[in-house]
Each structure stands twice: as C-alpha cells, then as structure tokens.
Motif scaffolding. Structure first.
Motif, mmCIF file in Angstrom:
data_model
loop_
_atom_site.group_PDB
_atom_site.id
_atom_site.type_symbol
_atom_site.label_atom_id
_atom_site.label_comp_id
_atom_site.label_asym_id
_atom_site.label_seq_id
_atom_site.Cartn_x
_atom_site.Cartn_y
_atom_site.Cartn_z
ATOM 1 N N UNK A 174 0.545 -1.549 -0.232
ATOM 2 C CA UNK A 174 -0.387 0.219 -0.257
ATOM 3 C C UNK A 174 0.739 1.376 -0.314
ATOM 4 N N UNK A 175 1.804 1.593 1.078
ATOM 5 C CA UNK A 175 2.872 2.359 0.628
ATOM 6 C C UNK A 175 3.235 2.738 -0.557
ATOM 7 N N UNK A 176 4.185 1.748 -1.160
ATOM 8 C CA UNK A 176 4.999 1.824 -2.796
ATOM 9 C C UNK A 176 3.866 2.371 -3.111
ATOM 10 N N UNK A 177 2.496 1.887 -3.044
ATOM 11 C CA UNK A 177 1.596 2.592 -4.521
ATOM 12 C C UNK A 177 1.114 3.922 -4.094
ATOM 13 N N UNK A 178 1.011 4.109 -2.775
ATOM 14 C CA UNK A 178 0.938 5.149 -2.407
ATOM 15 C C UNK A 178 2.094 6.755 -2.874
ATOM 16 N N UNK A 179 3.083 5.701 -3.050
ATOM 17 C CA UNK A 179 3.820 7.220 -3.285
ATOM 18 C C UNK A 179 4.299 7.058 -5.366
ATOM 19 N N UNK A 180 3.695 6.088 -5.831
ATOM 20 C CA UNK A 180 3.654 6.145 -7.078
ATOM 21 C C UNK A 180 2.017 6.414 -7.772
ATOM 22 N N UNK A 181 1.562 6.664 -7.034
ATOM 23 C CA UNK A 181 0.670 6.929 -7.420
ATOM 24 C C UNK A 181 0.720 8.659 -7.669
ATOM 25 N N UNK A 182 1.902 9.693 -6.561
ATOM 26 C CA UNK A 182 2.367 11.087 -7.147
ATOM 27 C C UNK A 182 2.978 11.189 -7.875
ATOM 28 N N UNK A 183 3.550 9.878 -8.416
ATOM 29 C CA UNK A 183 4.211 10.685 -9.863
ATOM 30 C C UNK A 183 3.353 10.400 -10.759
ATOM 31 N N UNK A 184 4.595 10.349 -12.218
ATOM 32 C CA UNK A 184 3.409 10.540 -13.090
ATOM 33 C C UNK A 184 3.280 9.554 -14.073
ATOM 34 N N UNK A 185 3.321 7.614 -13.540
ATOM 35 C CA UNK A 185 3.229 6.614 -13.687
ATOM 36 C C UNK A 185 1.752 6.798 -14.316
ATOM 37 N N UNK A 186 1.717 5.636 -14.803
ATOM 38 C CA UNK A 186 -0.293 5.584 -15.145
ATOM 39 C C UNK A 186 -0.120 3.936 -15.670
ATOM 40 N N UNK A 187 1.161 3.207 -15.432
ATOM 41 C CA UNK A 187 0.604 1.807 -16.339
ATOM 42 C C UNK A 187 1.979 0.773 -15.280
ATOM 43 N N UNK A 188 1.675 -0.219 -15.107
ATOM 44 C CA UNK A 188 2.438 -0.864 -14.095
ATOM 45 C C UNK A 188 2.320 -2.384 -15.615
ATOM 46 N N UNK A 189 3.573 -3.082 -15.603
ATOM 47 C CA UNK A 189 3.902 -3.823 -15.756
ATOM 48 C C UNK A 189 4.456 -5.356 -14.310
ATOM 49 N N UNK A 190 3.487 -5.833 -14.092
ATOM 50 C CA UNK A 190 3.728 -6.848 -13.305
ATOM 51 C C UNK A 190 4.118 -8.035 -13.338
ATOM 52 N N UNK A 191 5.646 -8.599 -13.019
ATOM 53 C CA UNK A 191 6.021 -9.821 -12.656
ATOM 54 C C UNK A 191 4.945 -10.665 -11.919
ATOM 55 N N UNK A 192 4.158 -11.236 -12.794
ATOM 56 C CA UNK A 192 3.589 -12.164 -11.830
ATOM 57 C C UNK A 192 4.133 -13.928 -11.760
ATOM 58 N N UNK A 193 4.171 -13.896 -13.544
ATOM 59 C CA UNK A 193 4.791 -15.115 -13.591
ATOM 60 C C UNK A 193 4.421 -15.954 -13.213
#
Length: 379
Positions: free
Chosen positions: A99-118
């Motif tokens: 939750x903490x990391x996602x909240x931090x990334x939400x404050x950045x211009x990032x608008x897409x995640x590529x998640x390594x589920x595998x």
C-alpha cells in the motif's frame, strides 16, 4: 513521437532464468540515479520531437525509492517535452507493490504497471526463485486497481517443467478474471550463464520441452482469444486498442532513447548500446563521457530488423513498405523467400501484408531468419 527507456539495474534476488543486467546490491543506488540523470542531460539533443512514452525496465524498477523517481522525472521534464497523457510504465514485482509503495507511485506521473506475476502457484515461484508468493501476486493486482491504476499488464511464463496444462490454464484464467487490459506471456528460454542453464547442464533440472511449450502457447492463444484479447504480437495480448504503446513503437521502428547500464537506443539509422557494468557506466558519466558503443545500421541491417519485428505482429510485414523503402532487390528476395511458407500455410498475404497463421506463430523466428537478406550473398 519518440520514447525513452530507462534501465534500473537492481533486483532483490536473481531469478534462475534471468540474464538481464542487474545487481542485488543497492549500495550505489544514489550514485546510479545521479548517473542516469547525467546521461539524460547529455542525450537531450537526440530527441527533437515530443516524448510519447517513458518505460522503466530492469532489473526491478519498483525497488527504486520515490525520491529517485522524482529526480529522474524532473530531469526528463527539464530536457524534453513530454506529451500530455504520455504512456509512462514501470515494471514492478508483486512484493514491492504494498500500500505504501503504490501510494508513492500514485504521486508520480506513472500511469501503467507491468507486473511480473509469472505464476499464481507458490511452488512454481519458488522454483523460479522469485521474491514474491502467490498471495502477493493476487493482492498487488487488486490493490493497484483500487488505487486507480487500471492500465495494468501482467507477465506470465509457460513451458517450464513444473507447469502442466491444467496449472497453465488456471494461471491464464486467473489473469483474465482480474480484467486487466494487457497480458504478456513468454515461453521459458534457457539463457547461457543463468542458474537454470547450469542446473540443466548438471542434470539437476530437465531441459525445456519444446512440445510442451508449443502446446501451452496454443492453449494460451485460444483461451485469450475466447476472452476477447487480441494477439497483437507473439508474446503480447490486449483488449482491443489497449496495446502497450512503448513496446509497439519498438516493433514499428520508431526512435527511442536508451538510458541506464545495458540500455540501448535507436534513432532510425544508428543503434546505441550502453555498457552493462554499473561501475564503468557511472565512471564514464562522471567524466562527462557517454558509456556507449555506436552501431550504424546499413540498409540490410534495417531491412532485417524490420522483418524480424514486423512479422511478429498482427499487422504483419508491409510489402509496399519493403518495396518503397528498400527497393527492388529486397522485394524480389522477399517474394521468393515467402513462397514455401505460404505453401505450408504458415504465412498468408493479406492486402500486401505478410501475416503469420496460428501454426506459423510457432516458427516466427525461423521464418524471419529465412526472409533476412545478407549483403555478402548479393555482392
């Protein structure tokens, strides 16, 4: 519009199949970030148009602290014009997306995640030496969506010994259930100098079974097609129109800037390849030197790259483009070389575009290599 690729060469641990450039020591993460910003500044003259995509790959970019991302983004905006609404992707591992990391990334211009589920199976993740577990794989997707990150891509792997067809179908179904717009799926390949290659050589692991990989590729394409996904590139599937813009631009030959150790860039005629060594990379930039080698592509190189990338996509290889951009020798060779593949029904010619059939997709690399034109053969 041009793109920017930024390689973040840090990972918590080494997956047994990975041969990308990374370090598990974070000791010089501050200095490396400074070097990345220095390289961006030194290369600002290489992009004259707007930046349409930014992609953080690795390594594992999601291990980078927020202040480091902020510094990189500040440097980009100081040196380039970034299009409003540009696709900005970060590759992320599930164990990082709390939750903490996602909240931090939400404050950045990032608008897409590529998640390594595998995989969504714990025993498979342990076999791969992944840092996350199955519970984190599921939780991070839902958590990201709840935080407003709807533009997600999930990575899956198939063709490894532990993965029977039922488990593979379960992984696909699980990914589809999350209603993410994009799925990337890769057949396990055994790269030299990896832990997996060593284990296979010592007889500790069985070799990759090509028949298993082919069968699971077929399961994948049939299931995702039935679920409304377009198979727009050999390893990539998306809901209609939800293609990965940055990666699609690679396959279309659009110029991009490569930043970071081991990153490469392309301006349409020249390829730049950065040194794959963190210390040497940082030292070069401290001396105001670019840590790269330059390869000038001739007409044959550019033609072969166009064939290699275009043939893998649902849009195919444009014969008119071959004729106009490369000329008589290239179009005549292509028309001759495709005949056996059309006869085998591995390729079809649709409105002067060469498109792989479902069976042909199993032989994409071989087909591309047979269409290549080598200069020495025509001197």
């Amino acid at each position: 519009m041009s793109g920017i690729y930024i390689h973040i060469p840090f990972c918590k641990k080494a997956c047994n199949y990975c041969d990308f450039h990374f370090s598990t020591s974070f000791k010089y993460i501050d200095e490396l970030t400074d070097a990345i910003c220095k390289e961006i500044t030194l290369k600002k003259h290489r992009i004259s148009d707007q930046v349409g995509t930014i992609y953080f790959g690795g390594g594992t970019p999601s291990v980078l602290p927020q202040k480091h991302f902020e510094k990189i983004f500040d440097t980009i905006t100081q040196n380039f014009s970034v299009k409003s609404g540009a696709e900005i992707t970060i590759e992320a591992n599930p164990d990082d997306l709390d939750a903490k990391k996602i909240a931090e990334l939400r404050q950045l211009p990032v608008n897409r995640f590529s998640i390594g589920i595998q995989s969504f199976f714990d025993e498979d993740l342990r076999w791969m030496n992944r840092a996350h577990n199955a519970g984190e794989a599921e939780t991070c997707i839902k958590r990201s969506q709840d935080a407003g990150f709807e533009n997600l891509s999930l990575d899956l792997i198939y063709g490894y010994p532990l993965l029977n067809d039922n488990k593979w179908l379960s992984n696909i179904n699980k990914a589809v259930e999350f209603q993410t717009p994009h799925i990337s799926a890769y057949s396990l390949t055994v790269e030299p100098r990896t832990a997996l290659a060593t284990a296979i050589k010592k007889g500790q692991q069985p070799p990759v079974n090509d028949e298993q990989s082919a069968a699971q590729f077929t399961i994948l394409t049939e299931k995702l097609s039935a679920s409304g996904f377009e198979h727009y590139e050999i390893s990539n599937y998306s809901q209609p129109g939800k293609y990965a813009v940055h990666n699609t631009n690679y396959w279309r030959g659009i110029p991009y800037l490569g930043i970071g150790p081991s990153a490469h860039g392309f301006d349409g005629h020249i390829r730049y390849l950065n040194i794959a060594n963190n210390a040497l990379y940082m030292n070069k930039l401290l001396e105001n030197e670019l840590p790269e080698t330059i390869e000038e592509l001739d007409q044959y190189d550019r033609f072969n790259e166009y064939i290699m990338t275009s043939i893998r996509t649902m849009w195919g290889t444009d014969l008119n483009k071959v004729n106009i951009e490369f000329g008589k020798l290239f179009i005549e060779n292509t028309l001759k070389a495709i005949k056996p593949f059309i006869d085998r029904q591995w390729l079809v010619n649709q409105n002067d575009h060469l498109i792989l059939t479902q069976e042909g997709k199993l032989f994409a690399d071989y087909i591309a290599s047979e269409l290549f034109l080598i200069q020495d053969d025509h001197l």
